[in-house]
Enzyme design. Sequence first.
Site, mmCIF file in Angstrom:
data_model
loop_
_atom_site.group_PDB
_atom_site.id
_atom_site.type_symbol
_atom_site.label_atom_id
_atom_site.label_comp_id
_atom_site.label_asym_id
_atom_site.label_seq_id
_atom_site.Cartn_x
_atom_site.Cartn_y
_atom_site.Cartn_z
ATOM 1 N N ASN A 50 0.878 -1.175 0.000
ATOM 2 C CA ASN A 50 0.000 0.000 0.000
ATOM 3 C C ASN A 50 0.916 1.225 0.000
ATOM 4 O OD1 ASN A 50 -1.742 2.087 0.549
ATOM 5 N ND2 ASN A 50 -2.384 1.330 2.558
ATOM 6 N N LYS A 83 0.253 4.262 -0.314
ATOM 7 C CA LYS A 83 -0.372 5.443 0.327
ATOM 8 C C LYS A 83 -0.132 6.688 -0.523
ATOM 9 C CE LYS A 83 -0.272 3.116 4.762
ATOM 10 N NZ LYS A 83 -0.202 3.184 6.212
ATOM 11 N N HIS A 122 -9.593 0.898 5.047
ATOM 12 C CA HIS A 122 -8.297 1.089 5.712
ATOM 13 C C HIS A 122 -8.477 1.988 6.938
ATOM 14 C CE1 HIS A 122 -4.180 2.314 6.468
ATOM 15 N NE2 HIS A 122 -3.831 1.201 5.845
ATOM 16 N N GLU A 146 -6.828 4.371 8.033
ATOM 17 C CA GLU A 146 -6.647 5.812 7.778
ATOM 18 C C GLU A 146 -7.912 6.396 7.157
ATOM 19 O OE1 GLU A 146 -2.990 5.401 5.646
ATOM 20 O OE2 GLU A 146 -1.996 4.824 7.510
ATOM 21 N N GLU A 199 -5.249 -5.498 10.357
ATOM 22 C CA GLU A 199 -4.258 -4.454 10.646
ATOM 23 C C GLU A 199 -4.594 -3.822 11.993
ATOM 24 O OE1 GLU A 199 -2.289 -2.943 6.717
ATOM 25 O OE2 GLU A 199 -3.883 -1.577 7.277
ATOM 26 N N GLY A 253 2.145 2.079 11.095
ATOM 27 C CA GLY A 253 3.025 3.248 11.079
ATOM 28 C C GLY A 253 3.751 3.503 12.380
ATOM 29 N N SER A 266 3.384 -2.312 10.298
ATOM 30 C CA SER A 266 4.822 -2.352 10.595
ATOM 31 C C SER A 266 5.489 -3.659 10.162
ATOM 32 C CB SER A 266 5.082 -2.083 12.081
ATOM 33 O OG SER A 266 4.631 -0.790 12.423
ATOM 34 N N GLY A 276 2.958 -1.205 4.351
ATOM 35 C CA GLY A 276 2.928 0.228 4.090
ATOM 36 C C GLY A 276 4.311 0.743 3.747
HETATM 37 P P1 13P Z 1 3.027 0.394 7.782
HETATM 38 O O1 13P Z 1 3.564 -0.885 7.160
HETATM 39 O O2 13P Z 1 3.733 1.598 7.350
HETATM 40 O O3 13P Z 1 2.898 0.258 9.280
HETATM 41 O O4 13P Z 1 1.535 0.559 7.215
HETATM 42 C C1 13P Z 1 0.688 -0.528 7.231
HETATM 43 C C2 13P Z 1 -0.522 -0.221 6.433
HETATM 44 O O5 13P Z 1 -1.288 0.674 6.771
HETATM 45 C C3 13P Z 1 -0.751 -0.988 5.205
HETATM 46 O O6 13P Z 1 -2.031 -0.766 4.695
#
Ligand code: 13P
Length: 256
Positions: free
Chosen positions: A8, A10, A97, A99, A169, A175, A215, A236
């Site tokens: 992803n 982002k 997601h 976010e 997740e 993150g 992560s 991510g």
């Molecule tokens: P990170 O791998 O940066 O923690 O993000 C995970 C994520 O939100 C994947 O959709």
Amino acid sequence: MEKYIIGNLKMNLLTQAERNHYLSSFSSELKKSKFPNSKIVLCPPCLHMEKFVGILQGAGVEIGAQNIFPEERGSFTGEISPLMVKNFGGKYTIVGHSERRRYFDETNAVANEKIKLALGSGLRPIYCIGETEDERRRDLTFDVIAGQLEEGLAGIANTQADKLVIAYEPIWAVGTDAVPTSDEVMEVKILIRKILSELYSPEMAERIPILYGGSVKSRTALEVCVEPGMDGVLVGRESLIPIEFLKIANIIDKAQ
Ligand code: 13P
């Protein structure tokens, strides 16, 4: 089951130069390994989708969107239709997601509409679920996950369920560099599989991939994916570094 290694990206790759550099470095890293047991999927910003499809699809990488709007077409300024994604070569879309839940009020009901439209348009939804730190502390993880699955998947027929991908997740791991233990991931995976087998036939429930996200790095991939028996990962930050992303893919692909 085949493994799913999904990136992803982002809201990153801000210039054409940055995008092109990413694509060429991804392509050259990809040539160094084979992933016979896995599907490799990247979800770039929609603006980059066509280019990603053009350059990486021939090399066996599938492309997805990070979000869709739950209508096919019309006066929805600023939105992306699932059919557009499909027609431009996308095969997946992320839905729900954390976010989007946090910044855009994407509820389980909205996610449900998006999942239905995605399936109706021939896209595979990657449905993200997971608890906050506070919910985990208050021992609400199972209730939150059950609600997200039951509401998000309401009305999705058994015949369509084999197109679903579930990504667990935990929000506190997205993150942050904090990761759950292998046992914690496995407990949630067992719960998800149980709920899926209540919603669908047992055979169908077994065919729905359940991924881990939050992560994921090459040094955490064994603990959060392989040991708890997950069917892959949603990555991510590390997906922005092709060599690291493909290192994760290698660890998971070769750990069959
Ligand atoms: P990170 O791998 O940066 O923690 O993000 C995970 C994520 O939100 C994947 O959709």
